[in-house]
Motif scaffolding. Structure first.
Motif, PDB file in Angstrom:
ATOM      1  N   ASP A 172     -19.730  57.522  23.051  1.00  0.00           N
ATOM      2  CA  ASP A 172     -18.633  58.395  23.469  1.00  0.00           C
ATOM      3  C   ASP A 172     -18.633  59.664  22.619  1.00  0.00           C
ATOM      4  O   ASP A 172     -18.147  59.660  21.488  1.00  0.00           O
ATOM      5  CB  ASP A 172     -17.306  57.653  23.330  1.00  0.00           C
ATOM      6  N   PRO A 173     -19.163  60.774  23.146  1.00  0.00           N
ATOM      7  CA  PRO A 173     -19.220  62.011  22.359  1.00  0.00           C
ATOM      8  C   PRO A 173     -17.861  62.666  22.147  1.00  0.00           C
ATOM      9  O   PRO A 173     -17.759  63.636  21.395  1.00  0.00           O
ATOM     10  CB  PRO A 173     -20.149  62.901  23.183  1.00  0.00           C
ATOM     11  N   GLY A 174     -16.818  62.152  22.793  1.00  0.00           N
ATOM     12  CA  GLY A 174     -15.497  62.751  22.649  1.00  0.00           C
ATOM     13  C   GLY A 174     -14.617  62.075  21.614  1.00  0.00           C
ATOM     14  O   GLY A 174     -13.483  62.504  21.392  1.00  0.00           O
ATOM     15  N   SER A 175     -15.132  61.039  20.964  1.00  0.00           N
ATOM     16  CA  SER A 175     -14.322  60.243  20.050  1.00  0.00           C
ATOM     17  C   SER A 175     -14.348  60.787  18.627  1.00  0.00           C
ATOM     18  O   SER A 175     -15.377  61.265  18.145  1.00  0.00           O
ATOM     19  CB  SER A 175     -14.830  58.797  20.043  1.00  0.00           C
ATOM     20  N   HIS A 176     -13.234  60.651  17.913  1.00  0.00           N
ATOM     21  CA  HIS A 176     -13.181  61.001  16.496  1.00  0.00           C
ATOM     22  C   HIS A 176     -14.123  60.119  15.679  1.00  0.00           C
ATOM     23  O   HIS A 176     -14.533  60.500  14.580  1.00  0.00           O
ATOM     24  CB  HIS A 176     -11.762  60.826  15.949  1.00  0.00           C
ATOM     25  N   ALA A 177     -14.436  58.936  16.206  1.00  0.00           N
ATOM     26  CA  ALA A 177     -15.261  57.978  15.466  1.00  0.00           C
ATOM     27  C   ALA A 177     -16.700  57.939  15.970  1.00  0.00           C
ATOM     28  O   ALA A 177     -17.423  56.988  15.697  1.00  0.00           O
ATOM     29  CB  ALA A 177     -14.641  56.590  15.555  1.00  0.00           C
ATOM     30  N   ARG A 178     -17.124  58.971  16.678  1.00  0.00           N
ATOM     31  CA  ARG A 178     -18.471  58.971  17.265  1.00  0.00           C
ATOM     32  C   ARG A 178     -19.580  58.973  16.219  1.00  0.00           C
ATOM     33  O   ARG A 178     -20.690  58.508  16.478  1.00  0.00           O
ATOM     34  CB  ARG A 178     -18.641  60.162  18.204  1.00  0.00           C
ATOM     35  N   MET A 179     -19.286  59.504  15.026  1.00  0.00           N
ATOM     36  CA  MET A 179     -20.301  59.601  13.979  1.00  0.00           C
ATOM     37  C   MET A 179     -20.180  58.473  12.958  1.00  0.00           C
ATOM     38  O   MET A 179     -20.968  58.412  12.015  1.00  0.00           O
ATOM     39  CB  MET A 179     -20.192  60.952  13.267  1.00  0.00           C
ATOM     40  N   GLY A 180     -19.188  57.608  13.117  1.00  0.00           N
ATOM     41  CA  GLY A 180     -18.990  56.520  12.169  1.00  0.00           C
ATOM     42  C   GLY A 180     -17.700  56.680  11.385  1.00  0.00           C
ATOM     43  O   GLY A 180     -16.916  57.605  11.624  1.00  0.00           O
ATOM     44  N   PRO A 181     -17.458  55.790  10.427  1.00  0.00           N
ATOM     45  CA  PRO A 181     -16.201  55.814   9.672  1.00  0.00           C
ATOM     46  C   PRO A 181     -16.085  57.048   8.773  1.00  0.00           C
ATOM     47  O   PRO A 181     -17.058  57.463   8.145  1.00  0.00           O
ATOM     48  CB  PRO A 181     -16.282  54.535   8.819  1.00  0.00           C
ATOM     49  N   THR A 182     -14.880  57.611   8.741  1.00  0.00           N
ATOM     50  CA  THR A 182     -14.548  58.710   7.835  1.00  0.00           C
ATOM     51  C   THR A 182     -13.134  58.469   7.310  1.00  0.00           C
ATOM     52  O   THR A 182     -12.419  57.579   7.788  1.00  0.00           O
ATOM     53  CB  THR A 182     -14.595  60.074   8.545  1.00  0.00           C
TER      54      THR A 182
END
Length: 224
Positions: A53-63
């Motif tokens: 999901d390229p629209g998610s805040h979590a698309r790149m993993g945990p922050t």
């Protein structure tokens, strides 16, 4: 009937339409308000489900920002949009996976005067003003009184107090007619029919109008 953690273990795209008609109630600094959820959007984090999901805040993993999305279901992920608006998400999926359901719109069913005061609306409310109290995620968060970062992670299953606020989420009357389509204002392909992850109660006046996100219209044309 109160929503339990076990009710939220499925993927966001499966849980999201079930939340339509549910009631979210908050008590913030002793003031109670509640709304009936009429519009939601599902978001998956990295590794959640079969489709990235390229629209998610979590698309790149945990922050640090999206940590609540990776925690146990039954909490609210409250984030800041455009540096101004506190937006509310229901966290779902097993702990360790990222899933959020953005509450896009709702109808205030209790504490109308308090919601209007928080929104800066003039009372008594016109029909249009009442419709618009929680029409859109920023308005919804403001009407309920939940704020980033004070209330990010608040547990609506246990009902534990957090920084002067308590939240509870319960099932409402079943919804007979549900519509689905692209998410509102999401950039690129994530805001097109490739991700029909927005769900709303068909014909409900509180549902927010659709608008394209940056580059989403062009991405949609390429899908044709």
């Amino acid at each position: 009937m109160t929503i339990e953690r076990a009710d939220l273990l499925d993927l966001p795209i499966e849980v999201a339409p079930r939340l339509l008609g549910a009631e979210l109630r908050t008590v913030v600094d002793g003031v109670e308000t509640a709304l009936r959820i009429t519009e939601v959007e599902a978001y998956h984090g990295r590794g959640t489900g079969d489709v990235p999901d390229p629209g998610s805040h979590a698309r790149m993993g945990p922050t640090a920002r999206n940590a609540t999305m990776w925690g146990e279901p039954g909490h609210l992920y409250v984030y800041l949009s455009h540096g101004i608006h506190s937006c509310i998400n229901v966290v779902c999926g097993p702990e360790g996976t990222a899933g959020g359901i953005l509450l896009r719109a709702g109808a205030i069913i209790d504490g109308v005067d308090a919601a209007a005061h928080r929104r800066g609306a003039v009372t008594p409310l016109t029909r249009t003003a009442l419709r618009d109290l929680a029409r859109g995620p920023g308005r919804l968060g403001q009407a309920l009184g939940l704020r980033h970062a004070l209330h990010d992670g608040i547990d609506f299953v246990s009902g534990a107090e957090q920084n002067g606020a308590v939240a509870t989420l319960s099932w409402g009357e079943p919804v007979a007619d549900v519509s689905a389509g692209p998410r509102v204002g999401v950039a690129g392909i994530a805001g097109t029919d490739a991700f029909p992850w927005r769900y709303w109660i068909t014909g409900d006046p509180t549902v927010s109008p659709f608008r394209w996100g940056r580059g989403a219209r062009e991405a949609a044309e390429q899908l044709i």
